[in-house]
Motif scaffolding. Structure first.
Motif, PDB file in Angstrom:
ATOM      1  N   LEU A 165       0.819  -1.196   0.000  1.00  0.00           N
ATOM      2  CA  LEU A 165       0.000   0.000   0.000  1.00  0.00           C
ATOM      3  C   LEU A 165       0.863   1.260   0.000  1.00  0.00           C
ATOM      4  CD1 LEU A 165      -2.856   1.171   0.005  1.00  0.00           C
ATOM      5  CD2 LEU A 165      -2.785   1.108   2.501  1.00  0.00           C
ATOM      6  N   TYR A 166       1.950   1.248   0.751  1.00  0.00           N
ATOM      7  CA  TYR A 166       2.834   2.414   0.801  1.00  0.00           C
ATOM      8  C   TYR A 166       3.350   2.769  -0.587  1.00  0.00           C
ATOM      9  CZ  TYR A 166       6.772   5.451   1.763  1.00  0.00           C
ATOM     10  OH  TYR A 166       7.636   6.517   1.753  1.00  0.00           O
ATOM     11  N   GLN A 167       3.821   1.779  -1.335  1.00  0.00           N
ATOM     12  CA  GLN A 167       4.370   2.022  -2.667  1.00  0.00           C
ATOM     13  C   GLN A 167       3.298   2.541  -3.628  1.00  0.00           C
ATOM     14  OE1 GLN A 167       5.683  -1.992  -3.116  1.00  0.00           O
ATOM     15  NE2 GLN A 167       7.841  -1.477  -2.755  1.00  0.00           N
ATOM     16  N   ILE A 168       2.092   1.978  -3.526  1.00  0.00           N
ATOM     17  CA  ILE A 168       0.989   2.421  -4.381  1.00  0.00           C
ATOM     18  C   ILE A 168       0.625   3.863  -4.043  1.00  0.00           C
ATOM     19  CG2 ILE A 168      -1.433   2.035  -4.966  1.00  0.00           C
ATOM     20  CD1 ILE A 168      -0.875  -0.989  -4.339  1.00  0.00           C
ATOM     21  N   ALA A 169       0.525   4.154  -2.751  1.00  0.00           N
ATOM     22  CA  ALA A 169       0.180   5.516  -2.312  1.00  0.00           C
ATOM     23  C   ALA A 169       1.252   6.518  -2.715  1.00  0.00           C
ATOM     24  CB  ALA A 169      -0.029   5.539  -0.796  1.00  0.00           C
ATOM     25  N   LEU A 170       2.491   6.127  -2.626  1.00  0.00           N
ATOM     26  CA  LEU A 170       3.597   7.002  -3.020  1.00  0.00           C
ATOM     27  C   LEU A 170       3.490   7.368  -4.499  1.00  0.00           C
ATOM     28  CD1 LEU A 170       6.211   8.291  -1.908  1.00  0.00           C
ATOM     29  CD2 LEU A 170       7.421   6.243  -2.647  1.00  0.00           C
ATOM     30  N   ALA A 171       3.108   6.414  -5.315  1.00  0.00           N
ATOM     31  CA  ALA A 171       2.976   6.655  -6.755  1.00  0.00           C
ATOM     32  C   ALA A 171       1.740   7.480  -7.104  1.00  0.00           C
ATOM     33  CB  ALA A 171       2.928   5.319  -7.495  1.00  0.00           C
ATOM     34  N   LEU A 172       0.688   7.365  -6.300  1.00  0.00           N
ATOM     35  CA  LEU A 172      -0.588   8.004  -6.631  1.00  0.00           C
ATOM     36  C   LEU A 172      -0.853   9.326  -5.905  1.00  0.00           C
ATOM     37  CD1 LEU A 172      -2.929   4.867  -6.600  1.00  0.00           C
ATOM     38  CD2 LEU A 172      -1.959   6.034  -8.597  1.00  0.00           C
ATOM     39  N   ARG A 173      -0.088   9.634  -4.899  1.00  0.00           N
ATOM     40  CA  ARG A 173      -0.420  10.791  -4.054  1.00  0.00           C
ATOM     41  C   ARG A 173      -0.317  12.111  -4.808  1.00  0.00           C
ATOM     42  NH1 ARG A 173       3.416  14.151  -1.502  1.00  0.00           N
ATOM     43  NH2 ARG A 173       5.518  13.644  -2.149  1.00  0.00           N
ATOM     44  N   PRO A 174      -1.251  13.013  -4.520  1.00  0.00           N
ATOM     45  CA  PRO A 174      -1.154  14.365  -5.086  1.00  0.00           C
ATOM     46  C   PRO A 174       0.014  15.111  -4.441  1.00  0.00           C
ATOM     47  CG  PRO A 174      -3.370  13.920  -4.237  1.00  0.00           C
ATOM     48  CD  PRO A 174      -2.485  12.813  -3.781  1.00  0.00           C
ATOM     49  N   VAL A 175       0.526  16.102  -5.110  1.00  0.00           N
ATOM     50  CA  VAL A 175       1.671  16.860  -4.627  1.00  0.00           C
ATOM     51  C   VAL A 175       1.400  17.486  -3.256  1.00  0.00           C
ATOM     52  CG1 VAL A 175       3.146  18.856  -5.114  1.00  0.00           C
ATOM     53  CG2 VAL A 175       2.476  17.328  -6.955  1.00  0.00           C
ATOM     54  N   ASP A 176       0.187  17.942  -3.033  1.00  0.00           N
ATOM     55  CA  ASP A 176      -0.130  18.646  -1.787  1.00  0.00           C
ATOM     56  C   ASP A 176      -0.790  17.756  -0.737  1.00  0.00           C
ATOM     57  OD1 ASP A 176      -2.323  18.410  -3.426  1.00  0.00           O
ATOM     58  OD2 ASP A 176      -3.112  20.395  -3.010  1.00  0.00           O
ATOM     59  N   ALA A 177      -0.535  16.453  -0.795  1.00  0.00           N
ATOM     60  CA  ALA A 177      -1.049  15.517   0.209  1.00  0.00           C
ATOM     61  C   ALA A 177       0.089  14.605   0.649  1.00  0.00           C
ATOM     62  CB  ALA A 177      -2.191  14.696  -0.360  1.00  0.00           C
ATOM     63  N   SER A 178      -0.074  14.020   1.828  1.00  0.00           N
ATOM     64  CA  SER A 178       0.961  13.119   2.336  1.00  0.00           C
ATOM     65  C   SER A 178       0.711  11.688   1.867  1.00  0.00           C
ATOM     66  CB  SER A 178       0.973  13.159   3.867  1.00  0.00           C
ATOM     67  OG  SER A 178      -0.163  12.477   4.376  1.00  0.00           O
ATOM     68  N   VAL A 179       1.743  10.885   1.978  1.00  0.00           N
ATOM     69  CA  VAL A 179       1.604   9.464   1.660  1.00  0.00           C
ATOM     70  C   VAL A 179       0.609   8.832   2.632  1.00  0.00           C
ATOM     71  CG1 VAL A 179       2.806   7.250   1.482  1.00  0.00           C
ATOM     72  CG2 VAL A 179       3.919   9.325   0.683  1.00  0.00           C
ATOM     73  N   SER A 180       0.643   9.225   3.895  1.00  0.00           N
ATOM     74  CA  SER A 180      -0.290   8.693   4.895  1.00  0.00           C
ATOM     75  C   SER A 180      -1.739   9.004   4.539  1.00  0.00           C
ATOM     76  CB  SER A 180       0.017   9.249   6.288  1.00  0.00           C
ATOM     77  OG  SER A 180       1.269   8.827   6.733  1.00  0.00           O
ATOM     78  N   GLN A 181      -2.004  10.224   4.089  1.00  0.00           N
ATOM     79  CA  GLN A 181      -3.357  10.590   3.679  1.00  0.00           C
ATOM     80  C   GLN A 181      -3.806   9.755   2.479  1.00  0.00           C
ATOM     81  OE1 GLN A 181      -2.306  14.818   3.428  1.00  0.00           O
ATOM     82  NE2 GLN A 181      -4.285  15.252   4.397  1.00  0.00           N
ATOM     83  N   THR A 182      -2.886   9.532   1.556  1.00  0.00           N
ATOM     84  CA  THR A 182      -3.202   8.733   0.372  1.00  0.00           C
ATOM     85  C   THR A 182      -3.442   7.282   0.759  1.00  0.00           C
ATOM     86  OG1 THR A 182      -1.803  10.236  -0.904  1.00  0.00           O
ATOM     87  CG2 THR A 182      -2.464   8.194  -1.979  1.00  0.00           C
ATOM     88  N   MET A 183      -2.633   6.755   1.649  1.00  0.00           N
ATOM     89  CA  MET A 183      -2.828   5.386   2.131  1.00  0.00           C
ATOM     90  C   MET A 183      -4.186   5.242   2.815  1.00  0.00           C
ATOM     91  SD  MET A 183       0.957   4.473   3.680  1.00  0.00           S
ATOM     92  CE  MET A 183       0.515   2.835   4.263  1.00  0.00           C
ATOM     93  N   ALA A 184      -4.518   6.207   3.658  1.00  0.00           N
ATOM     94  CA  ALA A 184      -5.780   6.162   4.389  1.00  0.00           C
ATOM     95  C   ALA A 184      -6.971   6.212   3.428  1.00  0.00           C
ATOM     96  CB  ALA A 184      -5.855   7.301   5.402  1.00  0.00           C
ATOM     97  N   ALA A 185      -6.885   7.074   2.427  1.00  0.00           N
ATOM     98  CA  ALA A 185      -7.975   7.195   1.457  1.00  0.00           C
ATOM     99  C   ALA A 185      -8.121   5.913   0.630  1.00  0.00           C
ATOM    100  CB  ALA A 185      -7.741   8.395   0.554  1.00  0.00           C
ATOM    101  N   LEU A 186      -7.005   5.341   0.220  1.00  0.00           N
ATOM    102  CA  LEU A 186      -7.047   4.068  -0.507  1.00  0.00           C
ATOM    103  C   LEU A 186      -7.674   2.976   0.348  1.00  0.00           C
ATOM    104  CD1 LEU A 186      -3.568   4.181  -2.242  1.00  0.00           C
ATOM    105  CD2 LEU A 186      -5.732   3.777  -3.439  1.00  0.00           C
ATOM    106  N   TYR A 187      -7.268   2.923   1.595  1.00  0.00           N
ATOM    107  CA  TYR A 187      -7.810   1.917   2.519  1.00  0.00           C
ATOM    108  C   TYR A 187      -9.316   2.107   2.711  1.00  0.00           C
ATOM    109  CZ  TYR A 187      -8.738  -0.629   6.823  1.00  0.00           C
ATOM    110  OH  TYR A 187      -9.282  -1.465   7.758  1.00  0.00           O
TER     111      TYR A 187
END
Length: 101
Positions: free
Chosen positions: A35-57
């Motif tokens: 999930l971390y790697q996916i979130a890192l690739a998909l995250r918007p510039v103005d959001a954190s990896v944690s926020q992206t991981m949480a939203a994906l989850y």
């Protein structure tokens, strides 16, 4: 001769409406996807990896065994959250979710 511009304006508005509501997907996931790697690739510039991981989850809870973000199931098709959905998750809440697993 009638003006054809109103037709094209309506068509253009409809095209944007369809694009705005189109959903994006990632996957199917493979054995070594994290999930971390996916979130890192998909995250918007103005959001954190944690926020992206949480939203994906949150959008794909069924893709994780035992409701654990570290147990992404192989073969899952993940719905990708919009930048708005990602940024709507408070950073503190996202960090808490990520650190609790």
């Amino acid at each position: 001769m009638k003006n054809k511009r109103p037709f094209f304006r309506v068509l253009l508005v409809l095209m944007f409406a369809v694009v705005a509501h189109a959903e994006s997907y990632y996957g199917p996931t493979v054995k070594n996807d994290r999930l971390y790697q996916i979130a890192l690739a998909l995250r918007p510039v103005d959001a954190s990896v944690s926020q992206t991981m949480a939203a994906l989850y949150e959008l794909n809870k069924g893709a994780f065994l035992d409701s654990n973000i570290n147990k992404l199931q192989t073969g899952s098709l993940l719905q990708v959250p919009t930048p708005y959905q990602i940024k709507a998750i408070p950073l503190k809440q996202a960090n808490s979710l990520v650190s609790s697993h």
